[in-house]
Scaffold this active site. Structure first.
Site, mmCIF file in Angstrom:
data_model
loop_
_atom_site.group_PDB
_atom_site.id
_atom_site.type_symbol
_atom_site.label_atom_id
_atom_site.label_comp_id
_atom_site.label_asym_id
_atom_site.label_seq_id
_atom_site.Cartn_x
_atom_site.Cartn_y
_atom_site.Cartn_z
ATOM 1 N N ASP A 355 -5.634 -10.398 24.819
ATOM 2 C CA ASP A 355 -6.341 -11.379 25.647
ATOM 3 C C ASP A 355 -7.122 -10.679 26.751
ATOM 4 O OD1 ASP A 355 -6.562 -13.983 27.411
ATOM 5 O OD2 ASP A 355 -5.694 -14.670 25.530
ATOM 6 N N ARG A 432 -12.770 -19.639 40.090
ATOM 7 C CA ARG A 432 -12.022 -18.516 39.500
ATOM 8 C C ARG A 432 -12.804 -17.215 39.717
ATOM 9 N NH1 ARG A 432 -9.834 -16.793 33.595
ATOM 10 N NH2 ARG A 432 -7.646 -16.772 34.057
ATOM 11 N N LYS A 465 -11.383 -14.634 20.434
ATOM 12 C CA LYS A 465 -11.047 -15.807 21.254
ATOM 13 C C LYS A 465 -12.188 -15.946 22.249
ATOM 14 C CE LYS A 465 -7.645 -17.513 24.612
ATOM 15 N NZ LYS A 465 -6.257 -17.425 25.075
ATOM 16 N N ASP A 467 -13.756 -17.670 25.226
ATOM 17 C CA ASP A 467 -13.274 -18.497 26.341
ATOM 18 C C ASP A 467 -14.430 -18.910 27.249
ATOM 19 O OD1 ASP A 467 -11.460 -19.769 27.997
ATOM 20 O OD2 ASP A 467 -10.150 -18.028 28.232
ATOM 21 N N MET A 468 -14.187 -19.879 28.136
ATOM 22 C CA MET A 468 -15.212 -20.409 29.044
ATOM 23 C C MET A 468 -14.457 -21.140 30.144
ATOM 24 S SD MET A 468 -17.263 -22.888 30.188
ATOM 25 C CE MET A 468 -18.951 -23.281 30.438
ATOM 26 N N ASN A 469 -14.428 -20.547 31.340
ATOM 27 C CA ASN A 469 -13.411 -20.971 32.304
ATOM 28 C C ASN A 469 -13.869 -21.666 33.577
ATOM 29 O OD1 ASN A 469 -10.754 -20.510 31.286
ATOM 30 N ND2 ASN A 469 -11.292 -18.355 31.147
ATOM 31 N N CYS A 510 -12.179 -21.695 23.048
ATOM 32 C CA CYS A 510 -11.249 -21.947 24.149
ATOM 33 C C CYS A 510 -12.109 -22.208 25.377
ATOM 34 C CB CYS A 510 -10.376 -20.707 24.352
ATOM 35 S SG CYS A 510 -9.346 -20.754 25.831
ATOM 36 N N ASP A 532 -3.779 -24.731 27.696
ATOM 37 C CA ASP A 532 -2.954 -23.673 28.286
ATOM 38 C C ASP A 532 -1.537 -24.168 28.540
ATOM 39 O OD1 ASP A 532 -4.719 -21.585 28.291
ATOM 40 O OD2 ASP A 532 -5.434 -21.908 30.330
HETATM 41 C C1 GLA Z 1 -7.977 -19.003 30.127
HETATM 42 C C2 GLA Z 1 -7.379 -19.243 28.745
HETATM 43 C C3 GLA Z 1 -6.057 -18.518 28.637
HETATM 44 C C4 GLA Z 1 -6.269 -17.041 28.907
HETATM 45 C C5 GLA Z 1 -6.917 -16.828 30.260
HETATM 46 C C6 GLA Z 1 -7.295 -15.385 30.456
HETATM 47 O O1 GLA Z 1 -7.230 -19.626 31.105
HETATM 48 O O2 GLA Z 1 -7.222 -20.611 28.499
HETATM 49 O O3 GLA Z 1 -5.486 -18.718 27.372
HETATM 50 O O4 GLA Z 1 -7.061 -16.505 27.886
HETATM 51 O O5 GLA Z 1 -8.101 -17.615 30.382
HETATM 52 O O6 GLA Z 1 -7.885 -15.165 31.680
#
Ligand code: GLA
Length: 717
Positions: A355, A432, A465, A467-469, A510, A532
């Protein structure tokens, strides 16, 4: 089958168990006629202007695409401003569409290229033209008879010399039978996605949507609707729809005084602008819709099968995954990951995923996002030796990326501070500690493609994976207001290019868990990270809401620590596995902290899952008990040929003193005899399908919170 009757000028779209009809009226307008399950689709409800009744009542027709012009007081799907040469300050805001022709094509290539052979379909394209203004609107209907599903979208072509300003645009408008006012949608937040709500619409409008550049946690773009009291989990007509779009979207439900119910699905009208240049065509994403005669369960099963067969890029079963995030967080090292990989392989894991934290200066969430090069600090010998070790252990290798983001503390941001969404001279709100890249800039997209391509070209990576946070603030882009669409288009383009160059690469969507799940992203990814939140009891509700629209085949579900990292709740291993085995099983525990006996238990469950995962990942889902109604969640997956089934019960809350009857099973072959196997492959009963569908699993009445059980049923004769 799609049929046009030139005498009556009617279109009939006939699904396996459904019917949809429209007609061209005497004035050339395309009107909705009927939609519903067969043998009795709801017909004869088209309202025409009641002559002379009231000077206010002249908008009663059900136009297939209600456009602003002849319709002004009700919701519309399309609003356009045309230049007015004689009075440039008064653009003409009036669209009147009349039928000019149509074509029908069988089994045309689907957008997700590999899937077009898996299911028959026909496409109807109806051309509508404004007789005075330079606009052609083509309404498209792709009928998938096997699922009673129609994928709808529209294409707008500017045939004039000047640009046109599109001020509102839905992909389609759905006319539900009058009185279909009970609507189910999902809402949520990070770690609490897919919370189902069902309510009766008052007269007025109700909208759900998202004002960001991804689908979002707050709502998800699908609905189920029915007449109150006329549907249950397994009976009654239920209409449903889902958007194939990951940008700023909106679904609006309009319940009119007349009883009419319309559902508009498309671009979020907030901050919306679309300029259609001369000679150009804009094709909207799709609004997929359908109808079930078998209640909410029938609606879900149709969507699940459609997604598996006609949306996902491939049909192969998904491997058991290990993700080291919760085991190590940012404390990554070659040795640490290799040790976890050895243990993961030994318990039966098939895909090992590293990850966040492997790249650039990313030792914490504070820095490094955007710098997609392997960190020599973390992996002094590079990443390839770890990948080789993982492959030698018989597993695939996966890696985390967050390609749409940048930390201000990164080389990329230091070099290109203008590459993020922002308004010049205004604050750039960090969430973040990160900012969103401006995917309106082609050079940003190219840079990201090259960065990912360089990693993929130099390493044997099987899975990403993606992701986009964070949500967007200050949406200043070189693309202007088009960024609400352009960002999603940029993500799709990147995924499409990567998949084309690396055909064996699998992708996971994700966005801080389940923040980007929709039929648009699902054309490009193999599975999604559901949430999560891995607390098994919380997951029951999240997975129940998810299952309303989306299949278990894409629903990644992990077993994590005994004391959950998100909620602090302690749950048995059996509950954690029983809930996670309802989807694409993953493991997220720190395997180094487990005893040999515990690892053996993990291995036993994983072996059990592998014996029946084809049933979970390709079978039909029956929700036998729901949290909302029974406080328990009991799912049954049945293979289409009824030869095997998987029964999974999990009790969320149970009142002492209340008898819990075993849930009757569904969808089995009544005359066949099934053997009922537990996780040790022991037969605990032999019962006919008829018995199981009458009595349920004998003795399954015990039920304190956390009680759970998974059983595998197979026909023996
Ligand atoms: C997000 C994802 C998690 C993990 C973190 C890593 O929150 O949903 O599963 O990958 O980022 O920073």
């Amino acid at each position: 089958m799609i049929h046009y009757n030139s005498d009556t000028r009617t279109f009939n779209l006939t699904g396996q168990n459904s019917h949809y009809a429209m007609m061209v009226d005497g004035d050339g307008r395309l009107l909705h006629l009927a939609w519903g399950p067969t043998p009795n689709p709801v017909t004869g409800h088209n309202r025409f202007t009641p002559p002379g009744q009231s000077s206010f009542e002249f908008q009663g027709q059900r136009h297939e695409l209600p456009a602003y012009g002849p319709i002004s007081v009700h919701e519309v799907a399309l609003k356009v401003s045309f230049p007015n040469p004689s009075a440039p300050d008064h653009p003409i805001r009036d669209v009147r569409l009349v039928y000019t022709g149509h074509e029908i094509e069988e089994n045309a290539q689907l957008p997700s290229s590999s899937s077009s052979l898996r299911t028959p379909h026909s496409t109807l394209r109806i051309s509508l033209t404004d007789s005075l203004q330079p606009l052609i609107v083509t309404l498209c209907y792709r009928l998938f008879p096997a699922y009673d599903i129609i994928e709808r979208w529209c294409e707008l072509t500017n045939t004039g010399p000047d640009p046109l300003a599109i001020e509102k645009l839905d992909f389609a408008a759905l006319h539900l039978p009058p009185g279909s006012t009970e609507v189910a949608t999902v809402h949520g937040a990070w770690a609490a996605e897919f919370t189902a709500q069902r309510h009766v619409l008052p007269v007025g409008s109700f909208s759900v949507g998202h004002r960001s550049v991804q689908t979002g946690h707050a709502f998800n773009p699908f609905f189920l609707a029915n007449r109150p009291g006329h549907a249950t989990e397994e009976s009654g007509p239920v209409y449903f729809g889902a958007l194939a779009f990951s940008g700023a979207w909106q679904l609006t439900f309009e319940h009119q005084h007349s009883g009419d119910v319309r559902v508009f699905g498309g671009y979020n009208p907030f901050d919306f602008a679309l300029t259609l240049p001369s000679g150009k065509t804009h094709t909207t994403p799709a609004f997929v819709c359908g109808v079930s005669g078998e209640g909410w369960g029938g609606a879900s099963r149709r969507l699940h099968a459609f997604i598996r067969d006609a949306v996902l890029p491939n049909a192969a079963p998904r491997p058991v995954l290990y993700n080291s995030w919760e085991a190590t967080y940012f404390a990554l090292s070659h040795e640490g990951q290799a040790a976890l990989a050895r243990k993961a392989a030994a318990i039966g894991v098939e895909l090992f995923v590293v990850d966040d934290g492997w790249f650039g200066g990313r030792r914490s969430p504070l820095s490094g996002l955007g710098d997609w090069t392997v960190s020599p600090e973390v992996f002094p010998r590079g990443l390839q030796p770890l990948i080789e070790e993982v492959h030698a252990l018989g597993m695939q290798f996966g890696l985390w990326f967050e390609p749409e983001m940048v930390n201000p503390d990164s080389d990329l941001y230091r070099q290109h501070p203008d590459w993020v969404l922002h308004f010049p001279g205004r604050p750039r709100t960090e969430a973040r500690m990160q900012l969103v890249l401006d995917y309106g800039r082609p050079e940003v997209i190219d840079h990201i493609f090259n960065a990912l391509d360089a990693i993929l070209a130099a390493h044997d990576i099987d899975f990403i994976k993606w992701d986009m946070n964070r949500n967007v603030t200050e949406p200043g882009s070189v693309a202007g207001k088009a960024i609400w669409r352009a960002h999603a288009a940029g993500v799709y383009g990147l995924m499409d290019r990567l998949r084309q160059k690396y055909p064996n690469l699998a992708l996971q969507s994700c966005s801080g868990g389940g923040g980007r799940v929709d039929l648009g992203i699902l054309r490009r990814v193999d599975q999604v990270w559901t949430s999560d939140n891995t607390d098994a009891l919380d997951r029951l509700g999240i997975q129940e809401g998810f299952s309303l629209a989306y299949p278990a085949r894409i629903m990644e579900a992990w077993v994590t620590h005994e004391k959950n990292h998100q909620t602090g709740r302690v749950l048995d291993l059996s509950t954690r596995f029983d809930v996670a085995m309802r989807g694409v099983l993953g493991i997220g525990s720190d395997l180094n902290a487990l005893s040999e006996a515990e690892l053996a238990d993990f291995a036993g469950y994983i072996a059990f899952y592998k014996r029946f995962r084809h049933v979970v990942q390709t079978g039909d889902l029956y929700r036998l008990e729901t949290l909302a109604e029974q406080g328990a969640s009991t799912w049954l997956f049945v293979l289409p040929d009824q030869s095997e089934a998987v029964y999974s019960v999990a009790v969320h809350d149970h009142l002492i003193g209340r008898h819990r009857a075993p849930a009757a099973l569904r969808g089995l072959n009544p005359t066949a005899v099934y053997t009922v196997l537990d996780r040790h492959d022991r037969a605990i009963a032999h019962l006919s399908g008829a018995d199981l569908m009458a009595q349920g699993i004998p003795g399954d009445t015990f039920g304190p919170a956390g009680y759970s059980r998974t059983l595998h049923l197979k026909i023996i004769k």
